[in-house]
Each structure stands twice: as C-alpha cells, then as structure tokens.
Motif scaffolding. Sequence first.
Motif, PDB file in Angstrom:
ATOM      1  N   TYR A  16     -20.290 -48.180  14.418  1.00  0.00           N
ATOM      2  CA  TYR A  16     -21.722 -48.056  14.174  1.00  0.00           C
ATOM      3  C   TYR A  16     -22.124 -46.591  14.106  1.00  0.00           C
ATOM      4  O   TYR A  16     -21.636 -45.760  14.874  1.00  0.00           O
ATOM      5  CB  TYR A  16     -22.520 -48.734  15.287  1.00  0.00           C
ATOM      6  N   LEU A  17     -23.052 -46.313  13.189  1.00  0.00           N
ATOM      7  CA  LEU A  17     -23.565 -44.955  12.986  1.00  0.00           C
ATOM      8  C   LEU A  17     -24.961 -44.832  13.567  1.00  0.00           C
ATOM      9  O   LEU A  17     -25.817 -45.679  13.329  1.00  0.00           O
ATOM     10  CB  LEU A  17     -23.645 -44.643  11.491  1.00  0.00           C
ATOM     11  N   LEU A  18     -25.170 -43.736  14.280  1.00  0.00           N
ATOM     12  CA  LEU A  18     -26.506 -43.364  14.724  1.00  0.00           C
ATOM     13  C   LEU A  18     -26.875 -42.098  13.978  1.00  0.00           C
ATOM     14  O   LEU A  18     -26.080 -41.145  13.913  1.00  0.00           O
ATOM     15  CB  LEU A  18     -26.548 -43.121  16.229  1.00  0.00           C
ATOM     16  N   THR A  19     -28.055 -42.095  13.394  1.00  0.00           N
ATOM     17  CA  THR A  19     -28.495 -40.959  12.601  1.00  0.00           C
ATOM     18  C   THR A  19     -29.963 -40.690  12.862  1.00  0.00           C
ATOM     19  O   THR A  19     -30.637 -41.430  13.564  1.00  0.00           O
ATOM     20  CB  THR A  19     -28.224 -41.176  11.096  1.00  0.00           C
ATOM     21  N   GLY A  20     -30.442 -39.623  12.282  1.00  0.00           N
ATOM     22  CA  GLY A  20     -31.833 -39.221  12.404  1.00  0.00           C
ATOM     23  C   GLY A  20     -31.925 -37.714  12.433  1.00  0.00           C
ATOM     24  O   GLY A  20     -30.917 -37.012  12.423  1.00  0.00           O
ATOM     25  N   ALA A  21     -33.130 -37.241  12.477  1.00  0.00           N
ATOM     26  CA  ALA A  21     -33.354 -35.796  12.507  1.00  0.00           C
ATOM     27  C   ALA A  21     -32.924 -35.225  13.858  1.00  0.00           C
ATOM     28  O   ALA A  21     -32.839 -35.957  14.850  1.00  0.00           O
ATOM     29  CB  ALA A  21     -34.825 -35.493  12.246  1.00  0.00           C
ATOM     30  N   PRO A  22     -32.667 -33.927  13.904  1.00  0.00           N
ATOM     31  CA  PRO A  22     -32.342 -33.303  15.196  1.00  0.00           C
ATOM     32  C   PRO A  22     -33.471 -33.534  16.202  1.00  0.00           C
ATOM     33  O   PRO A  22     -34.646 -33.494  15.859  1.00  0.00           O
ATOM     34  CB  PRO A  22     -32.229 -31.812  14.853  1.00  0.00           C
ATOM     35  N   GLY A  23     -33.084 -33.803  17.430  1.00  0.00           N
ATOM     36  CA  GLY A  23     -34.064 -33.980  18.492  1.00  0.00           C
ATOM     37  C   GLY A  23     -34.666 -35.368  18.571  1.00  0.00           C
ATOM     38  O   GLY A  23     -35.625 -35.583  19.313  1.00  0.00           O
ATOM     39  N   ALA A  24     -34.093 -36.346  17.854  1.00  0.00           N
ATOM     40  CA  ALA A  24     -34.654 -37.695  17.851  1.00  0.00           C
ATOM     41  C   ALA A  24     -34.185 -38.534  19.043  1.00  0.00           C
ATOM     42  O   ALA A  24     -34.680 -39.630  19.243  1.00  0.00           O
ATOM     43  CB  ALA A  24     -34.319 -38.401  16.539  1.00  0.00           C
ATOM     44  N   GLY A  25     -33.223 -38.046  19.803  1.00  0.00           N
ATOM     45  CA  GLY A  25     -32.780 -38.764  20.991  1.00  0.00           C
ATOM     46  C   GLY A  25     -31.498 -39.558  20.843  1.00  0.00           C
ATOM     47  O   GLY A  25     -31.141 -40.324  21.737  1.00  0.00           O
ATOM     48  N   LYS A  26     -30.780 -39.359  19.746  1.00  0.00           N
ATOM     49  CA  LYS A  26     -29.525 -40.088  19.524  1.00  0.00           C
ATOM     50  C   LYS A  26     -28.512 -39.815  20.625  1.00  0.00           C
ATOM     51  O   LYS A  26     -27.904 -40.735  21.173  1.00  0.00           O
ATOM     52  CB  LYS A  26     -28.892 -39.688  18.180  1.00  0.00           C
ATOM     53  N   THR A  27     -28.327 -38.560  20.931  1.00  0.00           N
ATOM     54  CA  THR A  27     -27.300 -38.161  21.888  1.00  0.00           C
ATOM     55  C   THR A  27     -27.597 -38.702  23.278  1.00  0.00           C
ATOM     56  O   THR A  27     -26.678 -39.078  24.006  1.00  0.00           O
ATOM     57  CB  THR A  27     -27.150 -36.630  21.887  1.00  0.00           C
ATOM     58  N   THR A  28     -28.864 -38.780  23.636  1.00  0.00           N
ATOM     59  CA  THR A  28     -29.235 -39.341  24.937  1.00  0.00           C
ATOM     60  C   THR A  28     -28.812 -40.802  25.025  1.00  0.00           C
ATOM     61  O   THR A  28     -28.215 -41.237  26.014  1.00  0.00           O
ATOM     62  CB  THR A  28     -30.757 -39.211  25.163  1.00  0.00           C
TER      63      THR A  28
END
Length: 182
Positions: A4-16
Amino acid sequence: MRRYLLTGAPGAGKTTVLGLLAAAGHTVIPEAATDLIEAAQAAGDDAPWERPDFTERTAALQRDRQIAANTRPGPVQWFDRSPVCALALARFTGTPVGPVLTAELDRIKAEAVYRPTAFLFDLLGFIEATAVRRIGIDEARRFEHVHVDAYTEHGYTLVRIPALAPAERLAALLAHTANDTP
C-alpha cells in the motif's frame, strides 16, 4: 504481497501514521527523499532537492527499498511514497524526468508492484517547518494537486484520508484495507 502507498503533500501526517503502523508490528518502508535530504544536509548540501539528479536518486532508492522489502515477512507492506511521488516532485520543481525515474514508473506498472488504490493524506491546515521540509501551506496545497494528477494519470484510485487525529487516520486506513485480498 499487498503493498500500500501513502502519499500527499509534505507535512500531511503520513509519517506519523506510518509510525503507528510500525509500532503495531506492520512492515513499513520509509520515505526515500527524506533520507536522501538528511544525508546530504549532514554532508553540507543544504538543499539537495534543487539538484537536477535528485528525483533520479530518489527513484533509485525507492526501487532498491521496494525490492529489498520483498524478503520481509508478512503479507502487507506500507510504503511512505512511491516513484509516482518522485514524478510529482519533478513536475512541481520543473526538473526533467530522467531515465531512472521513467524506468521505475514503467516497472511498477508492468509488474503491478503496488495496490491500485493509494491513500492520499489531506493536509492538516498547517505546515511545521523542518530542515528537510521547507514548504508553506499554499505551496503544499499546489503540490498536493500535482500528486493527485500524477497518481490519477498512472492509474491509481486515490482514497483521501481526512485531517483527523493520527489514531483516527490509522483506523480509516485500516478500515479501507480490511477486506482487500491479493
């Protein structure tokens, strides 16, 4: 293997949210660009993303990490970004798309490496600046649209993960994948 891929703009909270997945025992593959930026900054290059070969190096590291992840246990893997994100970065910065990125985009499509649904994390409404993340909220919104266009163009269906508390975002992500079978 379900990737599964998680994407979005920087700072969107993916890494959290990926951190929550990892803490729960899931297999998580970290973002390549951030690691490349941190290593370059430690070596004295303050803005490596401005180099014309940055998206090429990002795509190569993403490829290497994805292939290495094939040996990791478990039927599910969660990826913080993909080569489609590197394409979005190239477009956003006006960097030419080179042969490494082109080949990787072709490979992931031909081999159906990732699930056809990618998870787009909505912006939280603010950006916390870091040494690696130097983008304002207006730029991030524009960058988000570039991501949407790139993923759609490459055949992915995007599921938006709304700007909620991290645990709620995790629950939404897991709910979307609970009945997904290989």
